[in-house]
Structures are given as structure tokens and as C-alpha cells.
Design an enzyme around this catalytic site. Structure first.
Site, PDB file in Angstrom:
ATOM      1  N   ASP A 285       0.926  -1.003   0.080  1.00 25.53           N
ATOM      2  CA  ASP A 285      -0.030   0.044   0.045  1.00 25.53           C
ATOM      3  C   ASP A 285       0.717   1.418  -0.047  1.00 25.53           C
ATOM      4  O   ASP A 285       2.058   1.252   0.518  1.00 25.53           O
ATOM      5  CB  ASP A 285      -0.862   0.043   1.257  1.00 25.53           C
ATOM      6  CG  ASP A 285      -1.810   1.311   1.470  1.00 25.53           C
ATOM      7  OD1 ASP A 285      -2.375   1.770   0.618  1.00 25.53           O
ATOM      8  OD2 ASP A 285      -1.604   1.828   2.455  1.00 25.53           O
TER       9      ASP A 285
ATOM     10  N   ASP B  48      -1.792  -0.456   6.049  1.00 26.11           N
ATOM     11  CA  ASP B  48      -2.004   0.310   7.328  1.00 26.11           C
ATOM     12  C   ASP B  48      -3.240   0.752   7.859  1.00 26.11           C
ATOM     13  O   ASP B  48      -3.448   1.077   8.976  1.00 26.11           O
ATOM     14  CB  ASP B  48      -1.119   1.968   7.267  1.00 26.11           C
ATOM     15  CG  ASP B  48      -1.871   2.736   6.154  1.00 26.11           C
ATOM     16  OD1 ASP B  48      -2.256   3.793   6.868  1.00 26.11           O
ATOM     17  OD2 ASP B  48      -2.052   2.398   5.215  1.00 26.11           O
TER      18      ASP B  48
ATOM     19  N   ASP C 180      -0.230   5.383   0.607  1.00 27.35           N
ATOM     20  CA  ASP C 180      -0.573   6.431   1.502  1.00 27.35           C
ATOM     21  C   ASP C 180      -0.593   5.605   2.953  1.00 27.35           C
ATOM     22  O   ASP C 180      -1.375   4.935   3.323  1.00 27.35           O
ATOM     23  CB  ASP C 180      -1.595   6.979   1.188  1.00 27.35           C
ATOM     24  CG  ASP C 180      -1.806   7.537  -0.097  1.00 27.35           C
ATOM     25  OD1 ASP C 180      -0.923   8.744  -0.131  1.00 27.35           O
ATOM     26  OD2 ASP C 180      -2.250   7.209  -1.040  1.00 27.35           O
TER      27      ASP C 180
END
Length: 233
Positions: A22, A179, A24
Site C-alpha cells: 500500500d 496500514d 499512503d
């Protein structure tokens, strides 16, 4: 969607077939950039934004986020216009400074040295992904999957399934790093063993995912050993 490139060598035994990143909040600490942009757009329209709303958007498909902003503020732009304005503002901030997350660059380097291909799987659109990838050595990512190039965004499994197809690997032989709850759901539902590194928002305990506080100090072999015997040996 980028054309896959060939790794210099096959991954060593005991390593994942590929690692799906991922962007961001995982590779780069850009969530504050997004939140700043959201505040600015809403406040310029005469409204008030808050971090509770902002945190609900972490990891989302950008169209979902844009519609949420329209529904919860006086912003009258069309969803696509909201996305374009958010991206414009975040790209400017990234071009001034790329805020790498702790341990991310070191792990990327180690994976490349071990012959493990990396793919970027992000709900950000191509303009922002290119700004981040452009700050890395050429070939760091063998494939880049962006939110404007898939039909269904996270938490749908499509982005991770697309990454596996792009690299020609089996999802169960790979590892995803995420995240956010939305991203973890996407990766796990695609069948990818997932490492959650919670950052801006908490990530619930999820079957198929393990949690670590940071990527700092992780080696390629750790990405497999974090999982129990249900994974391949």
C-alpha cells in the site's frame, strides 16, 4: 496499470513470491497531506472539517471519499472535481517532500537484493503514485496498481488480484503490507497473507493478517516468519 518487469533473479527459498505495498500511510506518511487538503477544500467552501471525518476516509477508494465529502460538507464540486483538487494539493506537497515511513526504503532495498519483486497497490490515482515512484530508483516497483485503473477499489479484492496477475504470481505465495482497515480487508479478501502496520487509525485484529508496530528492522525473511504454520514452509 504498469507493464510488469522481470526480476533479476527468482526469490530465494523461504521468501514471498512478491510483496504488495500500500502507499499512503504504509510506504509514505501522506495521510496528513490528504487531511490537510480535505480541510482546505471544505473550509474554502465555508464548511468545517474534522479529523473524525478525515479518519473515516483513510484507505478508501477516492470516489467513495469524494462522495463522503460532498455529503458531509457544503462543497458543491462534482466527485471527480473533488478528487482532482485533492490530488493536485497532495501532489504539490509530495513534490516538496516525500515522507517515507520508517523502515520502508530499507525493506524495499533488501527485497530487491533478494530478488523479490514489489508491486504498489494504492487507491491514490496515477498522478500521485507516479510522483512517489519517481522519487525511487527506476525498477523499484515491478507493477503499479492505482485506484483510477481498477473497477472496484479497496476494500474489494480486485486491486490485489490485479497486482498478482501483473506479476504472474499466486496471491497466497505473496505478502501484502497495509496500514488501514480498508486496505487489510482488501488484501485478506484477495487471499494475500497481510502484514498490518497501523498508523493513523487502528486496525482490528483480522484473520489472515498479523500486526507489527513498524517496518523498521524487518528483513525479507521476516515477512514469511511472521505467519504461523498455516503458511507454506
Amino acid at each position: 496499470m504498469s507493464t510488469p518487469s522481470t526480476s533479476p533473479s527468482a526469490p530465494e527459498a523461504g521468501l514471498p513470491a512478491a510483496v504488495f505495498w500500500d502507499m499512503d500511510g504504509t510506504l509514505v506518511d501522506t495521510e496528513p497531506y490528504w487531511i490537510t487538503a480535505e480541510h482546505a477544500i471544505v473550509e474554502e467552501a465555508g464548511g468545517v472539517w474534522n479529523d473524525e471525518y478525515a479518519h473515516q476516509l483513510v484507505g478508501n477508494d477516492l470516489m467513495v471519499s469524494a462522495e463522503f465529502i460532498r455529503d458531509n460538507s457544503p462543497v458543491e464540486l462534482e466527485p471527480l472535481e473533488i478528487i482532482e483538487e485533492l490530488l493536485r494539493r497532495v501532489v504539490i506537497q509530495v513534490q516538496e517532500h516525500v515522507p517515507w515511513r520508517p523502515g520502508a526504503l530499507e525493506l524495499l532495498d533488501a527485497l530487491q537484493a533478494a530478488g523479490v519483486p514489489n508491486a504498489l497497490v494504492t487507491m491514490s490515482w496515477r498522478s500521485l503514485a507516479d510522483s512517489v515512484v519517481g522519487a525511487l530508483p527506476e525498477g523499484t516497483f515491478a507493477a503499479v496498481i492505482t485506484g483510477d485503473e481498477v473497477e472496484h477499489g479497496k476494500p474489494h479484492p480486485e486491486p490485489y488480484l490485479a497486482a498478482a496477475r501483473a506479476l504472474g504470481v499466486e496471491v497466497g505465495d505473496c505478502v501484502a503490507i497495509e496500514d488501514s482497515p480498508t486496505g487489510v480487508r482488501s488484501a485478506v479478501s484477495a487471499g494475500v497473507p497481510t502484514i498490518a502496520v497501523p498508523h493513523v487509525v487502528p486496525v482490528p485484529v483480522t484473520v489472515g493478517a498479523v500486526q507489527v508496530p513498524s517496518l523498521r528492522g524487518l528483513a525479507p525473511a521476516d515477512l514469511v516468519s511472521l505467519f504461523d504454520g498455516s503458511r507454506r514452509k
